[in-house]
Design an enzyme around this catalytic site. Structure first.
Site, mmCIF file in Angstrom:
data_model
loop_
_atom_site.group_PDB
_atom_site.id
_atom_site.type_symbol
_atom_site.label_atom_id
_atom_site.label_comp_id
_atom_site.label_asym_id
_atom_site.label_seq_id
_atom_site.Cartn_x
_atom_site.Cartn_y
_atom_site.Cartn_z
ATOM 1 N N ARG A 191 34.094 39.331 19.271
ATOM 2 C CA ARG A 191 35.111 38.517 19.955
ATOM 3 C C ARG A 191 35.857 37.608 18.980
ATOM 4 N NH1 ARG A 191 34.302 38.740 25.662
ATOM 5 N NH2 ARG A 191 32.131 38.873 26.297
ATOM 6 N N ASP A 235 35.167 42.160 23.427
ATOM 7 C CA ASP A 235 33.849 42.404 22.827
ATOM 8 C C ASP A 235 33.344 43.833 22.982
ATOM 9 O OD1 ASP A 235 33.358 42.189 25.713
ATOM 10 O OD2 ASP A 235 31.242 42.141 25.163
ATOM 11 N N LYS A 245 46.436 47.938 29.686
ATOM 12 C CA LYS A 245 45.975 49.324 29.493
ATOM 13 C C LYS A 245 46.435 50.125 30.714
ATOM 14 C CE LYS A 245 42.216 50.458 26.490
ATOM 15 N NZ LYS A 245 40.809 50.843 26.375
ATOM 16 N N GLU A 253 44.742 36.675 31.248
ATOM 17 C CA GLU A 253 43.740 37.721 30.991
ATOM 18 C C GLU A 253 43.915 38.281 29.586
ATOM 19 O OE1 GLU A 253 41.131 39.128 31.748
ATOM 20 O OE2 GLU A 253 40.884 39.633 33.848
ATOM 21 N N ASP A 267 42.753 46.534 32.778
ATOM 22 C CA ASP A 267 42.364 47.931 32.591
ATOM 23 C C ASP A 267 42.582 48.652 33.931
ATOM 24 O OD1 ASP A 267 41.142 50.204 31.648
ATOM 25 O OD2 ASP A 267 39.284 49.247 31.064
ATOM 26 N N THR A 268 41.555 48.808 34.718
ATOM 27 C CA THR A 268 41.747 49.406 36.050
ATOM 28 C C THR A 268 42.575 48.484 36.941
ATOM 29 O OG1 THR A 268 39.752 48.402 36.972
ATOM 30 C CG2 THR A 268 39.508 50.562 35.916
ATOM 31 N N THR A 317 39.498 43.948 38.762
ATOM 32 C CA THR A 317 39.039 42.556 38.647
ATOM 33 C C THR A 317 40.150 41.584 39.047
ATOM 34 O OG1 THR A 317 37.685 43.243 36.773
ATOM 35 C CG2 THR A 317 38.003 40.890 37.060
ATOM 36 N N LEU A 318 41.314 41.798 38.483
ATOM 37 C CA LEU A 318 42.430 40.884 38.711
ATOM 38 C C LEU A 318 42.945 40.962 40.144
ATOM 39 C CD1 LEU A 318 43.756 38.796 37.069
ATOM 40 C CD2 LEU A 318 45.300 40.488 36.127
ATOM 41 N N GLY A 336 36.673 36.912 27.923
ATOM 42 C CA GLY A 336 37.631 37.524 27.015
ATOM 43 C C GLY A 336 38.900 36.738 26.741
HETATM 44 C C1 PRP Z 1 37.321 42.508 30.987
HETATM 45 C C2 PRP Z 1 38.651 41.777 30.982
HETATM 46 C C3 PRP Z 1 39.005 41.723 32.429
HETATM 47 C C4 PRP Z 1 38.376 42.964 32.997
HETATM 48 C C5 PRP Z 1 39.445 43.996 33.178
HETATM 49 O O1 PRP Z 1 36.305 41.596 31.222
HETATM 50 O O2 PRP Z 1 38.560 40.502 30.411
HETATM 51 O O3 PRP Z 1 38.517 40.569 33.065
HETATM 52 O O4 PRP Z 1 37.412 43.445 32.051
HETATM 53 O O5 PRP Z 1 38.901 45.180 33.715
HETATM 54 P P1 PRP Z 1 39.527 45.890 34.973
HETATM 55 O O6 PRP Z 1 41.018 45.762 34.895
HETATM 56 O O7 PRP Z 1 39.063 47.319 34.828
HETATM 57 O O8 PRP Z 1 38.957 45.246 36.208
HETATM 58 P P2 PRP Z 1 34.766 41.962 31.054
HETATM 59 O O9 PRP Z 1 34.200 42.372 32.393
HETATM 60 O O10 PRP Z 1 34.602 42.938 29.935
HETATM 61 O O11 PRP Z 1 34.105 40.569 30.695
HETATM 62 P P3 PRP Z 1 34.364 39.640 29.407
HETATM 63 O O12 PRP Z 1 35.776 39.122 29.515
HETATM 64 O O13 PRP Z 1 33.361 38.567 29.544
HETATM 65 O O14 PRP Z 1 34.170 40.473 28.166
#
Ligand code: PRP
Length: 181
Positions: A164, A158, A130, A98, A102-103, A106-107, A43
């Site tokens: 994208r 996406d 978010k 990034e 969101d939640t 991941t980060l 992303g």
């Molecule tokens: C999205 C975005 C972050 C993650 C955030 O990636 O780019 O890496 O989700 O989500 P979170 O805060 O809830 O953890 P995604 O997994 O959709 O992959 P992409 O970037 O390849 O679309």
């Protein structure tokens, strides 16, 4: 496939202004220093390309690919790395780039992982925060925009790998949520 249409939410012009403002802050904060940008694939690739071209200090770039397990659009806390950082980070100032936080799961996981690379400092730059969906505490140093709700695509984001490439950010509106042909 559920029917949907795209409704523009953040124009290319607004994104441009947002990038200018973010880059100005980063240029000020890192004046006289060099940085390593780490983009989280996929992303962040468009955002990072546009941000990097506005930076005035020496910049190196790298990318990571993270996969989170969950159902549908929800992270569940389990993250794995499928492409790690390749540059040595030891002693460097790192900015993790990034597209969207969101939640935050991941980060948060990635920041812990980065500790083993012993960087001098780590900051986070996210185009979209978010906030209302945050599940873990996360300091985001540079936020482009805060978005409350909606499923958004474009400018790197996406829907099943589509959209994208759009120069603006759009909301996906599904038929059952009010859209009809
Ligand atoms: C999205 C975005 C972050 C993650 C955030 O990636 O780019 O890496 O989700 O989500 P979170 O805060 O809830 O953890 P995604 O997994 O959709 O992959 P992409 O970037 O390849 O679309």
């Amino acid at each position: 496939m559920r029917k949907y249409r795209l409704v523009e939410r953040i124009s290319a012009e607004k994104l441009n202004d947002c990038l200018d403002a973010l880059a100005a802050r980063i240029n000020r904060d890192y004046e006289g220093q060099s940085v390593i940008l780490i983009g989280v694939l996929k992303g962040a690739f468009i955002f990072m390309a546009d941000l990097a071209r506005r930076l005035t200090m020496p910049v190196k770039m790298d990318f990571v690919r993270l996969a989170s397990y969950g159902d549908g659009d929800k992270s569940c806390g389990s993250v794995r790395i499928t492409k790690d950082v390749e540059l040595p980070l030891c002693g460097s100032h790192v900015i993790v780039v990034e597209d969207i936080v969101d939640t935050g799961i991941t980060l948060k996981w990635f920041l812990d992982h980065l500790k083993s690379h012993c960087p001098e400092s780590v900051r986070i730059c996210a185009l979209i925060d978010k906030k209302e969906r945050r599940q873990v505490e996360l300091p985001i140093d540079y936020v482009g925009m805060t978005v409350d709700a909606g499923f958004i695509v474009g400018y790197g984001l996406d829907f099943s790998e589509n959209h994208r490439h759009l120069p603006m950010i759009c909301e996906v509106v599904f038929e059952e949520d009010g859209f009809t042909d």
